[in-house]
Design a protein around this motif. Structure first.
Motif, PDB file in Angstrom:
ATOM      1  N   ASN A  70      -5.837 -12.837  -6.292  1.00 55.23           N
ATOM      2  CA  ASN A  70      -4.744 -12.119  -5.652  1.00 55.23           C
ATOM      3  C   ASN A  70      -5.165 -11.638  -4.270  1.00 55.23           C
ATOM      4  O   ASN A  70      -6.171 -10.960  -4.114  1.00 55.23           O
ATOM      5  CB  ASN A  70      -4.308 -10.935  -6.516  1.00 55.23           C
ATOM      6  CG  ASN A  70      -3.042 -10.310  -6.004  1.00 55.23           C
ATOM      7  OD1 ASN A  70      -3.012  -9.733  -4.934  1.00 55.23           O
ATOM      8  ND2 ASN A  70      -1.989 -10.431  -6.785  1.00 55.23           N
TER       9      ASN A  70
ATOM     10  N   GLU B 277      -8.314  -3.710  -9.846  1.00 56.00           N
ATOM     11  CA  GLU B 277      -6.926  -3.928 -10.245  1.00 56.00           C
ATOM     12  C   GLU B 277      -6.793  -5.296 -10.899  1.00 56.00           C
ATOM     13  O   GLU B 277      -7.288  -6.298 -10.391  1.00 56.00           O
ATOM     14  CB  GLU B 277      -6.019  -3.845  -9.019  1.00 56.00           C
ATOM     15  CG  GLU B 277      -4.551  -3.986  -9.322  1.00 56.00           C
ATOM     16  CD  GLU B 277      -3.688  -3.900  -8.065  1.00 56.00           C
ATOM     17  OE1 GLU B 277      -2.503  -3.602  -8.223  1.00 56.00           O
ATOM     18  OE2 GLU B 277      -4.188  -4.144  -6.958  1.00 56.00           O
ATOM     19  N   ASN B 278      -6.141  -5.339 -12.037  1.00 55.79           N
ATOM     20  CA  ASN B 278      -5.881  -6.597 -12.708  1.00 55.79           C
ATOM     21  C   ASN B 278      -4.556  -7.128 -12.180  1.00 55.79           C
ATOM     22  O   ASN B 278      -3.495  -6.626 -12.537  1.00 55.79           O
ATOM     23  CB  ASN B 278      -5.821  -6.389 -14.228  1.00 55.79           C
ATOM     24  CG  ASN B 278      -5.694  -7.697 -14.975  1.00 55.79           C
ATOM     25  OD1 ASN B 278      -5.859  -8.758 -14.393  1.00 55.79           O
ATOM     26  ND2 ASN B 278      -5.391  -7.613 -16.249  1.00 55.79           N
ATOM     27  N   ALA B 279      -4.617  -8.124 -11.312  1.00 54.96           N
ATOM     28  CA  ALA B 279      -3.406  -8.602 -10.649  1.00 54.96           C
ATOM     29  C   ALA B 279      -3.179 -10.085 -10.917  1.00 54.96           C
ATOM     30  O   ALA B 279      -4.100 -10.818 -11.260  1.00 54.96           O
ATOM     31  CB  ALA B 279      -3.530  -8.350  -9.156  1.00 54.96           C
TER      32      ALA B 279
ATOM     33  N   SER C 227       0.830  -1.222   0.000  1.00 61.12           N
ATOM     34  CA  SER C 227       0.000   0.000   0.000  1.00 61.12           C
ATOM     35  C   SER C 227       0.856   1.262   0.000  1.00 61.12           C
ATOM     36  O   SER C 227       0.437   2.297  -0.491  1.00 61.12           O
ATOM     37  CB  SER C 227      -0.966   0.005   1.186  1.00 61.12           C
ATOM     38  OG  SER C 227      -0.270   0.204   2.397  1.00 61.12           O
TER      39      SER C 227
ATOM     40  N   GLN D  42       7.448  -5.253  -3.726  1.00 65.06           N
ATOM     41  CA  GLN D  42       6.830  -5.801  -4.936  1.00 65.06           C
ATOM     42  C   GLN D  42       7.016  -7.315  -4.972  1.00 65.06           C
ATOM     43  O   GLN D  42       7.970  -7.844  -4.397  1.00 65.06           O
ATOM     44  CB  GLN D  42       7.417  -5.171  -6.184  1.00 65.06           C
ATOM     45  CG  GLN D  42       8.880  -5.483  -6.402  1.00 65.06           C
ATOM     46  CD  GLN D  42       9.409  -4.837  -7.676  1.00 65.06           C
ATOM     47  OE1 GLN D  42       8.683  -4.211  -8.420  1.00 65.06           O
ATOM     48  NE2 GLN D  42      10.688  -5.018  -7.939  1.00 65.06           N
TER      49      GLN D  42
ATOM     50  N   ALA E 229      -4.896  -7.571  -4.140  1.00 69.29           N
ATOM     51  CA  ALA E 229      -5.424  -6.719  -5.216  1.00 69.29           C
ATOM     52  C   ALA E 229      -6.460  -5.746  -4.670  1.00 69.29           C
ATOM     53  O   ALA E 229      -7.263  -6.084  -3.803  1.00 69.29           O
ATOM     54  CB  ALA E 229      -6.044  -7.575  -6.310  1.00 69.29           C
ATOM     55  N   ARG E 230      -6.415  -4.541  -5.179  1.00 70.64           N
ATOM     56  CA  ARG E 230      -7.430  -3.532  -4.833  1.00 70.64           C
ATOM     57  C   ARG E 230      -8.552  -3.606  -5.852  1.00 70.64           C
ATOM     58  O   ARG E 230      -8.401  -4.184  -6.925  1.00 70.64           O
ATOM     59  CB  ARG E 230      -6.802  -2.149  -4.848  1.00 70.64           C
ATOM     60  CG  ARG E 230      -5.708  -2.024  -3.817  1.00 70.64           C
ATOM     61  CD  ARG E 230      -5.098  -0.660  -3.885  1.00 70.64           C
ATOM     62  NE  ARG E 230      -3.671  -0.811  -3.633  1.00 70.64           N
ATOM     63  CZ  ARG E 230      -2.862   0.174  -3.471  1.00 70.64           C
ATOM     64  NH1 ARG E 230      -3.291   1.405  -3.592  1.00 70.64           N
ATOM     65  NH2 ARG E 230      -1.598  -0.025  -3.227  1.00 70.64           N
ATOM     66  N   ASP E 231      -9.681  -3.012  -5.550  1.00 67.59           N
ATOM     67  CA  ASP E 231     -10.839  -3.045  -6.437  1.00 67.59           C
ATOM     68  C   ASP E 231     -10.464  -2.617  -7.853  1.00 67.59           C
ATOM     69  O   ASP E 231      -9.840  -1.586  -8.061  1.00 67.59           O
ATOM     70  CB  ASP E 231     -11.953  -2.126  -5.915  1.00 67.59           C
ATOM     71  CG  ASP E 231     -12.606  -2.671  -4.661  1.00 67.59           C
ATOM     72  OD1 ASP E 231     -12.526  -3.893  -4.442  1.00 67.59           O
ATOM     73  OD2 ASP E 231     -13.195  -1.882  -3.907  1.00 67.59           O
TER      74      ASP E 231
ATOM     75  N   GLN F 214       3.741   1.288  -1.540  1.00 71.27           N
ATOM     76  CA  GLN F 214       4.597   1.069  -2.708  1.00 71.27           C
ATOM     77  C   GLN F 214       6.057   0.898  -2.298  1.00 71.27           C
ATOM     78  O   GLN F 214       6.970   1.414  -2.938  1.00 71.27           O
ATOM     79  CB  GLN F 214       4.418   2.187  -3.731  1.00 71.27           C
ATOM     80  CG  GLN F 214       3.002   2.255  -4.253  1.00 71.27           C
ATOM     81  CD  GLN F 214       2.798   3.349  -5.271  1.00 71.27           C
ATOM     82  OE1 GLN F 214       3.573   4.290  -5.360  1.00 71.27           O
ATOM     83  NE2 GLN F 214       1.732   3.212  -6.042  1.00 71.27           N
TER      84      GLN F 214
END
Length: 123
Positions: A73, A80-82, A51, A56, A76-78, A53
């Motif tokens: 994931n 977000e393509n993870a 969160s 990774q 993953a946040r709403d 950053q």
């Protein structure tokens, strides 16, 4: 008859061109046990650093000794393509000099010694 056995490296980096020197880093890794405290602690550290950053996902651990897991994931946040979550993932925090190994499933009982050898060789 052709063999279907796949020989994957124990640690598979997501980006093969990214070579990290973790000599002065601290490795955090959970012990899969009753209560999952180690796993929850690693999840909290990873979630917090992601969160901000400050870490990774850098790779995954593969061992036929570890029970396979795959799912959505975990971080993953709403919207977000993870990448999917797997049984054993490796995160790196350059800022904090941490390598965090998140293991979500245990090894098979009869392969403990093989897994411990693979893990120690990698460390």
């Amino acid at each position: 008859m052709a063999s279907t056995e796949v020989n994957l490296p124990f640690f598979s980096p997501l980006d093969c061109s990214h070579h990290s020197d973790w000599t002065d880093y601290t490795l955090l890794m959970p012990v899969c046990a009753v209560g999952n405290i180690g796993q929850l602690t690693c999840d909290l550290i990873i979630s917090t650093l992601l969160s901000r950053q400050e870490c990774q996902l850098v790779g995954r651990i593969y061992s036929p000794s570890v029970m396979p897991v795959v799912g959505p994931n975990a971080f993953a946040r709403d919207g977000e393509n993870a990448l999917p979550t797997t049984s054993t993932e490796v995160y790196e925090s350059v800022k904090h000099k941490l390598v965090i190994m998140q293991q979500r499933s245990s090894y098979y009982k009869n392969t403990k010694q093989v897994y411990v050898r693979e893990l120690t060789d990698w460390i």
